[in-house]
Design a protein around this motif. Structure first.
Motif, PDB file in Angstrom:
ATOM      1  N   ALA A 310      -3.557  -6.221  12.439  1.00 46.33           N
ATOM      2  CA  ALA A 310      -2.977  -4.742  13.001  1.00 46.33           C
ATOM      3  C   ALA A 310      -1.334  -4.442  12.611  1.00 46.33           C
ATOM      4  O   ALA A 310      -0.650  -4.067  12.571  1.00 46.33           O
ATOM      5  CB  ALA A 310      -2.895  -4.161  14.784  1.00 46.33           C
ATOM      6  N   ALA A 311      -0.223  -5.891  12.747  1.00 47.53           N
ATOM      7  CA  ALA A 311       0.570  -6.021  12.593  1.00 47.53           C
ATOM      8  C   ALA A 311       1.545  -5.670  11.124  1.00 47.53           C
ATOM      9  O   ALA A 311       2.835  -4.603  11.454  1.00 47.53           O
ATOM     10  CB  ALA A 311       1.025  -7.362  12.823  1.00 47.53           C
ATOM     11  N   ALA A 312       0.493  -5.517  10.210  1.00 49.23           N
ATOM     12  CA  ALA A 312       0.822  -5.224   8.601  1.00 49.23           C
ATOM     13  C   ALA A 312       1.121  -3.500   8.857  1.00 49.23           C
ATOM     14  O   ALA A 312       1.170  -3.141   7.981  1.00 49.23           O
ATOM     15  CB  ALA A 312       0.160  -5.631   7.929  1.00 49.23           C
ATOM     16  N   LEU A 313       0.665  -2.394   9.426  1.00 43.10           N
ATOM     17  CA  LEU A 313      -0.081  -1.209   9.486  1.00 43.10           C
ATOM     18  C   LEU A 313       1.652  -0.377   9.269  1.00 43.10           C
ATOM     19  O   LEU A 313       1.716   0.069   8.307  1.00 43.10           O
ATOM     20  CB  LEU A 313      -0.356  -0.812  10.888  1.00 43.10           C
ATOM     21  N   PRO A 314       2.646  -0.400   9.554  1.00 39.67           N
ATOM     22  CA  PRO A 314       4.384  -0.176   9.475  1.00 39.67           C
ATOM     23  C   PRO A 314       3.941  -0.553   7.954  1.00 39.67           C
ATOM     24  O   PRO A 314       4.662   0.536   7.109  1.00 39.67           O
ATOM     25  CB  PRO A 314       4.984  -0.894  10.310  1.00 39.67           C
ATOM     26  N   LEU A 315       3.230  -1.690   7.324  1.00 38.11           N
ATOM     27  CA  LEU A 315       3.743  -1.675   5.853  1.00 38.11           C
ATOM     28  C   LEU A 315       2.803  -0.679   4.455  1.00 38.11           C
ATOM     29  O   LEU A 315       3.222  -0.156   3.738  1.00 38.11           O
ATOM     30  CB  LEU A 315       3.313  -3.426   5.432  1.00 38.11           C
ATOM     31  N   ALA A 316       1.933  -0.883   5.684  1.00 37.46           N
ATOM     32  CA  ALA A 316       1.065   0.278   4.539  1.00 37.46           C
ATOM     33  C   ALA A 316       1.628   2.094   5.198  1.00 37.46           C
ATOM     34  O   ALA A 316       1.405   2.343   3.964  1.00 37.46           O
ATOM     35  CB  ALA A 316      -0.821   0.376   5.421  1.00 37.46           C
ATOM     36  N   GLU A 317       2.098   2.072   6.032  1.00 32.03           N
ATOM     37  CA  GLU A 317       2.364   3.784   6.174  1.00 32.03           C
ATOM     38  C   GLU A 317       3.420   3.348   5.388  1.00 32.03           C
ATOM     39  O   GLU A 317       3.551   4.620   4.314  1.00 32.03           O
ATOM     40  CB  GLU A 317       2.763   2.993   7.308  1.00 32.03           C
TER      41      GLU A 317
END
Length: 673
Positions: A310-317
């Motif tokens: 889940a910590a990678a969500l900002p990277l996806a955005e």
């Protein structure tokens, strides 16, 4: 009597001895010539049994050794003996196998037999043989020492790394990697040139250390290669291996390699970092990772998504706005997996305003997004979102197909916005969503928009295959409908093609209302799919006062006749003849002649021959007659030529009257002149 008895005893003894020789598998193996493998398979079975029952092993080994020692034994027999001795792994065969090393012809098969032997004398004997070996024989011995992992052989192999014979030098490098002792590794590290071969040898050495319970030493060797390897294939393999024995060190090296100029290395670093990074590292690294090139960021983001980090969500955005489309697609997939229902607004925006594969990826993600929260978020956006979002979600609702989704689609069909209604109808048809006929009929009959009317009619026709009673509902709506609406309903009935629909269309052909009459004739002539309306269309073509109707009806008559393949040929030709008689213009007659091309009977040729007398039809009639008069290929089938008096008459007319030399020549060729 004694004289007679002695030869008989001799004969019996000779026969007995011969039979014994034939039954002795080792004797048979000595004469083996690669042809009859029965004896080989028999011995193989015996050897396999002896592995579990050692009492028979000595006898088998003695027999196989005897084959190797026999100078008259075939090469094939000796080769199979070596293979079988390898399976046995017995020490008593080592001496004879070593003896075969000196002969160029038997060196390879001897090495094969020795390779898995547990005897400590093998390596020493191989090294002794290596001193005098040259060329391929030397390479073979080096390979065997390497395959055995013979640590004692390393000092003898070290000088060969720089041997002038490149084959020997390369074999030594490979063997030292398989042996993997500290001294062998040190030599390989110091070896200049051949970076790929040396790198692969060091990787094998690391594998040997890891398998031998020395992960620290293996990690050190992998790290050395991952950081300093001169070949990308070596760096990539080393980094992957390092991740399995020392994840922490692999993370550090992988982080640095994310910006490598070599794309293979950068992509592998992305994969490895995604595998070994902990959540704290991901959260801390996102700002830096946003600046990575796509070749590294795509596998990194895909790997973190696979882990559901889940910590990678900002990277996806942040990756949603990347220039690289594949990276944007990866970001969409990550957003859906990691964000779930919370990602719905963003995914809808991409589905509404995105381009190409990115837009499609967002649509697929919304269709597949699981969970009640996702259902609720999608429905909420479809009800209250901007128009572009609502339009984008109509097809997605149809694909998801839950009860609430269909209810919202039904409501959208009755929306005040024409664009929303049209897109909702298209989504229902495209994704085969069953819908109440009453809703579709109201839309069809109440709208003033031609676009909505066409979409509603098309959707109603598609709905007829999903919802029983659609034809009945249409017919029930006909009676009270005003003529313009009735015309629309008749068009839908023509596309559905039912029995009752045909009855209503046939009645409407005689209507005094122009809209209704036109809709009925158009439906039968241009839409209907079987031959049942043929009599009505022909009658209309013969008797209707309106020339437009007559031409349309006749063209429809020939259209249906042309696609009716089940009708007997003679009947088909008769109906073509009736149609030609009713035709007033050459255009319809030419259409009729085209049907004759696919009706290979003499009656068809008679009609074509008659048409040759009309100058306006000559070219089409000549083409039809020539096609019928010649044998034709259709797929795998051969269509026979139409022969007879009519064919001869037609060909003679074409040969005499044709103005095109090619056409004239075809006719003469078929006439045989």
């Amino acid at each position: 009597m004694k004289r007679t008895l002695f030869p008989l005893i001799t004969l019996v003894g000779w026969l007995t001895g011969t039979a014994c020789a034939q039954e002795d598998p080792f004797a048979r193996l000595k004469t083996y010539d690669f042809q009859q493998r029965q004896v080989v398979e028999e011995l193989r079975v015996e050897v396999q049994k002896s592995l579990a029952e050692p009492t028979n092993r000595a006898r088998l080994e003695d027999g196989l050794i005897a084959v190797l020692r026999d100078p008259t034994a075939t090469f094939a027999g000796k080769q199979e003996a070596c293979h079988l001795l390898r399976m046995l792994g017995a020490e008593r065969s080592v001496a004879v196998l070593i003896g075969l090393l000196g002969d160029e012809r038997t060196a390879d098969i001897a090495r094969y037999g020795l390779e898995s032997s547990p005897s400590p004398t093998v390596a020493k004997s191989l090294m002794t043989a290596l001193k005098t070996a040259r060329g391929k024989r030397a390479v073979g011995i080096i390979n065997t020492l390497g395959n055995r992992g013979a640590a004692d052989a390393a000092p003898a192999l070290v000088p060969l790394v720089t041997h002038p014979d490149r084959m020997i030098a390369d074999a030594a490098v490979v063997a030292l990697g398989k042996i993997g002792t500290p001294s062998a590794i040190a030599v390989l590290r110091a070896t200049e040139g051949r970076p790929l071969l040396v790198g692969q040898a060091l990787l094998r050495a690391g594998d040997r250390l890891a398998a031998g319970g020395k992960p620290v030493q293996a990690a050190e060797l992998y790290a050395f290669q991952a950081k300093r390897g001169r070949e990308s294939a070596v760096r990539v393999a080393a980094l992957r291996r390092l991740a399995s024995v020392d994840p922490k060190q692999a993370l550090a090296i992988g982080q640095n390699a994310l910006t490598a100029s070599d794309e293979r290395v950068a992509a592998t670093a992305g994969n490895v970092v995604a595998t070994v990074a902990d959540r704290a590292t991901v959260r801390k690294s996102v700002p830096a990772w946003r600046k990575l090139p796509p070749v590294a960021l795509m596998p990194l983001l895909a790997g973190l998504t696979a882990r559901r980090e889940a910590a990678a969500l900002p990277l996806a955005e942040s990756a949603l706005t990347a220039e690289n489309e594949l990276l944007r697609v990866t970001a969409v997939q990550a957003l859906a997996t990691l964000g779930g229902a919370k990602a719905v607004p963003t995914l809808v925006t991409v589905a509404a305003t995105g381009q190409g594969e990115t837009k499609q990826a967002a649509r697929v993600a919304l269709v597949q997004l699981p969970g009640a929260d996702a259902d609720a978020a999608i429905l909420r956006t479809a009800k209250t979102g901007e128009k572009s979002a609502r339009l984008a979600l109509l097809g997605i609702l149809a694909e998801r197909g839950t009860g609430e989704d269909v209810a919202l689609l039904t409501a959208s069909v009755a929306d005040a916005d024409e664009t929303i209604v049209t897109e909702a109808l298209k989504a229902v048809e495209r994704h085969r969503v069953p819908m109440e006929n009453g809703v579709l009929l109201r839309t069809l009959t109440d709208t003033s928009s031609e676009t909505v009317r066409e979409a509603a009619q098309s959707t109603l026709v598609a709905n007829a295959r999903l919802v029983p009673g659609t034809e009945d509902a249409l017919i029930a709506a006909l009676e009270p409908a005003a003529p313009p609406v009735k015309a629309i309903l008749l068009g839908a009935l023509a596309r559905i093609g039912g029995d009752r629909g045909l009855t209503e269309l046939s009645k409407a052909v005689g209507s005094s209302d122009a809209d209704v009459k036109t809709a009925a004739i158009t439906g039968l002539a241009e839409t209907w799919g079987d031959a049942r309306p043929l009599p009505l269309l022909l009658a209309t073509a013969k008797t209707d006062a309106g020339k437009t109707y007559r031409i349309q009806a006749l063209r429809g008559y020939f259209r249906l006749l042309g696609q009716e393949e089940r009708m007997p040929p003679a009947e088909r030709v008769a109906k073509v003849k009736d149609g030609i008689a009713a035709a007033e213009r050459p255009e319809e007659k030419q259409q009729a002649l085209g049907i004759l091309r696919e009706t290979r009977v003499p009656e068809a040729m008679e009609l074509a021959n008659a048409a040759l007398d009309d100058p306006a039809l000559f070219d089409v009639a000549a083409d039809t007659a020539l096609y019928l008069a010649a044998e034709q290929k259709k797929g795998d089938a051969t269509l026979p030529a139409v022969k007879g008096p009519a064919t001869l008459a037609a060909l003679n007319k074409i040969a005499q009257k044709a103005t095109d030399d090619t056409v004239k020549g075809q006719a003469r060729k078929l006439l045989g002149s």
